[in-house]
Design a protein around this motif. Structure first.
Motif, mmCIF file in Angstrom:
data_model
loop_
_atom_site.group_PDB
_atom_site.id
_atom_site.type_symbol
_atom_site.label_atom_id
_atom_site.label_comp_id
_atom_site.label_asym_id
_atom_site.label_seq_id
_atom_site.Cartn_x
_atom_site.Cartn_y
_atom_site.Cartn_z
ATOM 1 N N PRO A 1 -114.372 73.872 28.886
ATOM 2 C CA PRO A 1 -114.535 74.419 30.413
ATOM 3 C C PRO A 1 -113.807 73.782 31.365
ATOM 4 O O PRO A 1 -114.533 72.893 32.111
ATOM 5 C CB PRO A 1 -116.237 74.363 30.533
ATOM 6 N N ALA A 2 -112.599 74.048 31.454
ATOM 7 C CA ALA A 2 -111.785 73.339 32.643
ATOM 8 C C ALA A 2 -112.202 73.627 34.046
ATOM 9 O O ALA A 2 -112.988 74.543 34.233
ATOM 10 C CB ALA A 2 -110.429 73.732 32.385
ATOM 11 N N ILE A 3 -111.722 72.579 34.821
ATOM 12 C CA ILE A 3 -112.318 72.854 36.100
ATOM 13 C C ILE A 3 -110.938 73.725 36.786
ATOM 14 O O ILE A 3 -110.072 73.582 37.011
ATOM 15 C CB ILE A 3 -112.089 71.369 36.964
ATOM 16 N N LEU A 4 -111.566 75.310 37.011
ATOM 17 C CA LEU A 4 -110.872 76.080 37.462
ATOM 18 C C LEU A 4 -110.927 76.519 38.809
ATOM 19 O O LEU A 4 -109.896 77.332 39.224
ATOM 20 C CB LEU A 4 -111.366 77.445 36.637
ATOM 21 N N GLY A 5 -111.557 75.834 39.525
ATOM 22 C CA GLY A 5 -111.650 76.057 41.152
ATOM 23 C C GLY A 5 -110.240 76.146 41.731
ATOM 24 O O GLY A 5 -109.983 77.163 42.582
ATOM 25 N N PRO A 6 -109.326 75.129 41.916
ATOM 26 C CA PRO A 6 -108.166 75.430 42.338
ATOM 27 C C PRO A 6 -107.351 76.651 41.822
ATOM 28 O O PRO A 6 -106.524 77.146 42.453
ATOM 29 C CB PRO A 6 -107.460 73.835 42.022
ATOM 30 N N ILE A 7 -107.367 76.925 40.804
ATOM 31 C CA ILE A 7 -106.867 78.124 40.124
ATOM 32 C C ILE A 7 -107.249 79.432 40.667
ATOM 33 O O ILE A 7 -106.736 80.153 41.183
ATOM 34 C CB ILE A 7 -106.760 78.109 38.560
ATOM 35 N N VAL A 8 -108.584 79.339 40.698
ATOM 36 C CA VAL A 8 -109.403 80.480 41.283
ATOM 37 C C VAL A 8 -108.880 81.006 42.667
ATOM 38 O O VAL A 8 -108.544 81.823 43.237
ATOM 39 C CB VAL A 8 -110.695 80.526 40.972
ATOM 40 N N ASP A 9 -108.951 79.586 43.219
ATOM 41 C CA ASP A 9 -108.425 79.648 45.071
ATOM 42 C C ASP A 9 -106.878 80.293 45.167
ATOM 43 O O ASP A 9 -106.775 81.118 46.137
ATOM 44 C CB ASP A 9 -108.617 78.193 45.469
ATOM 45 N N SER A 10 -106.024 80.000 44.229
ATOM 46 C CA SER A 10 -104.694 80.215 44.182
ATOM 47 C C SER A 10 -104.529 81.880 43.799
ATOM 48 O O SER A 10 -103.636 82.437 44.519
ATOM 49 C CB SER A 10 -103.667 79.373 43.715
ATOM 50 N N ALA A 11 -105.015 82.067 42.540
ATOM 51 C CA ALA A 11 -104.667 83.166 41.861
ATOM 52 C C ALA A 11 -105.309 84.528 42.415
ATOM 53 O O ALA A 11 -106.669 84.538 43.110
ATOM 54 C CB ALA A 11 -104.828 83.097 40.485
ATOM 55 N N ALA A 12 -104.558 85.759 42.240
ATOM 56 C CA ALA A 12 -105.279 86.777 42.551
ATOM 57 C C ALA A 12 -106.421 87.240 41.355
ATOM 58 O O ALA A 12 -107.314 87.936 41.852
ATOM 59 C CB ALA A 12 -104.518 88.096 42.594
ATOM 60 N N ALA A 13 -106.211 86.771 40.279
ATOM 61 C CA ALA A 13 -107.068 86.791 39.159
ATOM 62 C C ALA A 13 -107.153 85.967 37.898
ATOM 63 O O ALA A 13 -106.015 85.078 37.958
ATOM 64 C CB ALA A 13 -107.017 88.413 38.393
ATOM 65 N N VAL A 14 -108.099 85.374 37.603
ATOM 66 C CA VAL A 14 -108.340 84.403 36.336
ATOM 67 C C VAL A 14 -108.907 84.927 35.222
ATOM 68 O O VAL A 14 -109.994 85.585 35.486
ATOM 69 C CB VAL A 14 -108.861 83.002 36.884
ATOM 70 N N VAL A 15 -108.463 84.677 34.127
ATOM 71 C CA VAL A 15 -108.854 85.364 32.897
ATOM 72 C C VAL A 15 -109.073 84.354 31.792
ATOM 73 O O VAL A 15 -108.164 83.435 31.779
ATOM 74 C CB VAL A 15 -107.973 86.465 32.375
ATOM 75 N N ALA A 16 -109.872 84.285 31.162
ATOM 76 C CA ALA A 16 -110.150 83.527 29.882
ATOM 77 C C ALA A 16 -109.959 83.971 28.597
ATOM 78 O O ALA A 16 -110.640 85.161 28.353
ATOM 79 C CB ALA A 16 -111.666 82.504 30.032
ATOM 80 N N ASN A 17 -109.283 83.103 27.601
ATOM 81 C CA ASN A 17 -109.483 83.716 26.275
ATOM 82 C C ASN A 17 -109.488 82.402 25.407
ATOM 83 O O ASN A 17 -109.459 81.351 25.839
ATOM 84 C CB ASN A 17 -107.820 84.368 25.776
ATOM 85 N N TRP A 18 -109.733 82.673 24.130
ATOM 86 C CA TRP A 18 -110.313 81.736 23.004
ATOM 87 C C TRP A 18 -109.144 82.207 21.668
ATOM 88 O O TRP A 18 -109.910 82.102 20.778
ATOM 89 C CB TRP A 18 -111.644 81.675 22.746
ATOM 90 N N GLY A 19 -107.924 82.398 21.900
ATOM 91 C CA GLY A 19 -107.401 82.824 20.914
ATOM 92 C C GLY A 19 -106.909 84.315 20.893
ATOM 93 O O GLY A 19 -107.889 85.126 20.216
ATOM 94 N N VAL A 20 -105.983 84.888 21.494
ATOM 95 C CA VAL A 20 -105.695 86.424 21.517
ATOM 96 C C VAL A 20 -104.176 86.550 21.610
ATOM 97 O O VAL A 20 -103.580 85.636 22.040
ATOM 98 C CB VAL A 20 -106.307 86.995 22.810
ATOM 99 N N SER A 21 -103.665 87.522 21.034
ATOM 100 C CA SER A 21 -102.276 87.680 21.224
ATOM 101 C C SER A 21 -102.026 88.122 22.360
ATOM 102 O O SER A 21 -102.876 88.798 23.249
ATOM 103 C CB SER A 21 -102.091 88.923 19.973
ATOM 104 N N ALA A 22 -100.695 88.360 22.740
ATOM 105 C CA ALA A 22 -100.185 88.798 24.070
ATOM 106 C C ALA A 22 -100.537 90.216 24.170
ATOM 107 O O ALA A 22 -100.850 90.692 25.447
ATOM 108 C CB ALA A 22 -98.884 88.578 24.245
ATOM 109 N N GLU A 23 -100.535 91.173 23.308
ATOM 110 C CA GLU A 23 -100.650 92.400 23.301
ATOM 111 C C GLU A 23 -102.150 92.581 23.564
ATOM 112 O O GLU A 23 -102.459 93.669 24.461
ATOM 113 C CB GLU A 23 -100.398 93.066 21.859
ATOM 114 N N ALA A 24 -102.840 91.838 23.014
ATOM 115 C CA ALA A 24 -104.431 92.204 23.325
ATOM 116 C C ALA A 24 -104.619 91.731 24.705
ATOM 117 O O ALA A 24 -105.711 92.454 25.435
ATOM 118 C CB ALA A 24 -105.382 91.104 22.409
#
Length: 590
Positions: free
Chosen positions: A517-540
């Motif tokens: 569970p990374a410290i995502l606050g700075p990413i969330v502040d910059s990005a328009a959307a933040v998504v989490a995955n735990w092993g998925v293909s680019a197509e998924a």
């Protein structure tokens, strides 16, 4: 017991019409000390090219297949590596069974494996899927919140494993990820005890089937009594991570998922490397811990299945050219023989990652360990082989293996699970992505993205950007240490600056492989959307980002707001970081 290997064999133990307990006693009464000792060791084994027997693996210091079976009378092995085809794995398995059949008593081998079905670049936690169907890691299965899906995964994995001769799963891992920095969270079902128990039980039912028998894969649930409360989140493969701490006095809470697994009929248990500090239990590693293995596991929970230690508690070894001491935490001062005595006295049945059969034979011959103690565990180990049907039918259909493993139906189910696990954490309206837009991407193959939009070379040219990141971790001194992602949860300053730079030019979607569970606050502040995955293909991923697949994933743990909050939290207490950025169960629909 006969010590004369030339004595005529009473082969009535092969008669499937007799009760299993009778067959065990017929076989056990004829076994030499060396043959009994061989049962007690389960360690890594290599496969030869294209399914041939192996002459050994100098990188991992492994002897030949023949030395294991003929020279050491061993018959439990954890298969390393990935074969190019399922048929090659099946042919190797059959050759191993032929080798075992050539021994005096013909005791079949039992092949085990670490997880093989998930996307992962961490061989310390998982082995690449190879020909098997591909699914999200257990944290991703937890993000689906779907016990039926998890049981279906187990059933598919069972069919693929048995097709190539794998009969023991060295999983599931139902530890609770209560210490955010802990390096083994990826293979757990997250932070919540009830969810972990529900999914762990479903996993066991899928692998073992409706009733345990010839079609089953026996599950070795780990790491009893729960490995999550690691001091500072460090991994107990290494001396600096040997302590488990309970400042919240919450030891009992970590037993909850194991109780669910016991109720589901889980057959085997692996205790953890860690040693408990400041509890009522002896301050030694759990594999040496009689108060835990006998007092808690055997007596309180009534568990009479197989207990196999984690790998390498007895002897020192070498990994990737580096010396690697035995994980004998709290008993480092004991000799290998003394450690072996303590493990057996604690209540374990097998020495994981060891092949020193001569030490056990010597301890019995010297009178240090009574042979009757060996018989107790030998009965459990033989019972498993009999109930799995290995004596009746040890071989697999190698010609059918390629059609079963990675079958289209199985791959489709894995792909659907990947999509269901993807978790949208924040979205200011950029998602779902419109069809045919101009996309700037990093970490995704342009040819894959072409089906969803037009790939452009710079953020300035794009309508939206997609950046795929790995959760941060500290670089350690050795390659092996770096398989275990530990240390800081903060992204490097240069990563944050780069995300901010791209996001300043174009609405940016950041996808994070969130193995911790990374410290995502700075990413969330910059990005328009933040998504989490735990092993998925680019197509998924792109199917979810584009709205072609529903966003259904939910967080399997809290996302802490800061490093300070992590450091102030109690590692044995779930959901203990102050004012988390996102809470367990969070996930947006699109």
């Amino acid at each position: 017991m006969s010590n004369d290997a030339t004595t005529t064999v009473d082969d009535r133990y092969r008669d499937a019409s007799l009760p299993v307990e009778e067959r065990i006693e017929i076989l056990l009464s004829q076994m030499t000390l060396a043959e009994k000792a061989g049962l007690f060791f389960q360690t890594m084994i290599s496969m030869g090219q294209d399914g041939e027997l192996s002459d050994g693996d100098p990188v991992f210091g492994l002897p030949s297949n023949a030395e294991y079976v003929l020279g050491r009378s061993m018959n439990h092995f954890n298969l390393l590596g990935v074969a190019p085809t399922a048929g090659a794995m099946a042919r190797w398995h059959n050759r191993m069974q032929e080798l075992a059949a050539s021994t005096r008593l013909g005791i079949p081998v039992t092949i085990s494996t670490d997880p093989r079905h998930a996307f992962s670049d961490n061989p310390g936690a998982a082995i690449l899927a190879g020909p098997f169907s591909q699914w999200p890691e257990p944290l991703g299965l937890a993000a689906t919140r779907d016990a039926e899906l998890v049981e279906r995964f187990g059933d598919i994995a069972r069919q693929e494993y048995t097709a190539v001769g794998i009969r023991v799963a060295l999983h599931p891992q139902v530890d609770l990820a209560t210490e955010p920095r802990w390096s083994r969270a990826l293979q757990t079902f997250g932070e919540d005890a009830d969810l972990s128990g529900e999914l762990g039980a479903a996993y066991v039912r899928g692998f073992q089937g409706e009733s345990f028998g010839p079609g089953s894969v026996s599950t070795m649930t780990k790491h009893f009594p729960g490995g999550g409360p690691q001091k500072d989140g460090e991994d107990p493969h290494f001396a600096y991570g040997r302590e488990q701490v309970y400042p919240g006095d919450n030891f009992e809470h970590h037993l909850t998922p194991f109780e669910a697994v016991f109720a589901a009929g889980g057959r085997q248990i692996m205790p953890y490397y860690g040693m408990p500090i400041g509890t009522e239990y002896e301050e030694v590693g759990f594999g040496f811990n009689k108060s835990v293995l006998t007092g808690l596991l055997r007596e309180r929970f009534g568990f009479d299945g197989i207990v196999c230690t984690d790998w390498g508690l007895v002897t020192d070894s070498e990994i990737m050219g580096q010396p690697f001491p035995a994980r004998a935490w709290g008993v480092e001062h004991l000799t290998p023989e003394e450690r072996m005595v303590k493990i057996l006295d604690a209540g374990a049945d097998q020495f994981g990652g060891e092949k020193c059969t001569e030490l056990l034979i010597g301890l019995v011959e010297s009178g240090t360990i009574p042979e009757a103690r060996l018989d107790v565990s030998a009965r459990r180990l033989l019972r498993e082989k009999f109930e799995l049907g290995l004596f009746e039918n040890p071989y697999v259909d190698a010609d059918a293996a390629d059609a079963i493993v990675g079958a289209a139906e199985f791959r489709a189910a894995g792909d659907a699970a990947q999509r269901a696990s993807i978790t949208v954490l924040s979205n200011d309206g950029v998602l779902p992505l419109a069809a045919g837009i101009k996309l700037y991407v990093e970490g995704v193959a342009p040819e894959t993205v072409a089906a969803y939009g037009d790939v452009v070379a710079t953020p300035a040219e794009a309508d939206a950007a997609i950046l795929r990141l790995q959760a941060p971790y500290d670089q350690r001194a050795t390659m092996f240490e770096n398989f275990f992602h530990a240390g800081s949860l903060d992204f490097p300053a240069e990563t944050l600056a780069h995300v901010a730079e791209v996001a300043a030019q174009v609405p940016t979607v950041v996808d994070v492989f969130l193995d911790r569970p990374a410290i995502l606050g700075p990413i969330v502040d910059s990005a328009a959307a933040v998504v989490a995955n735990w092993g998925v293909s680019a197509e998924a991923l792109l199917d979810v980002l584009s709205g072609a697949a529903e966003a259904k994933g939910r967080l399997p743990f809290d996302i802490p707001r800061s490093t300070a909050a992590v450091e102030a939290s109690r590692p044995d207490v779930p959901f203990d970081t102050e004012d988390p950025l996102f809470r367990f169960g969070h996930g947006l629909a699109l």
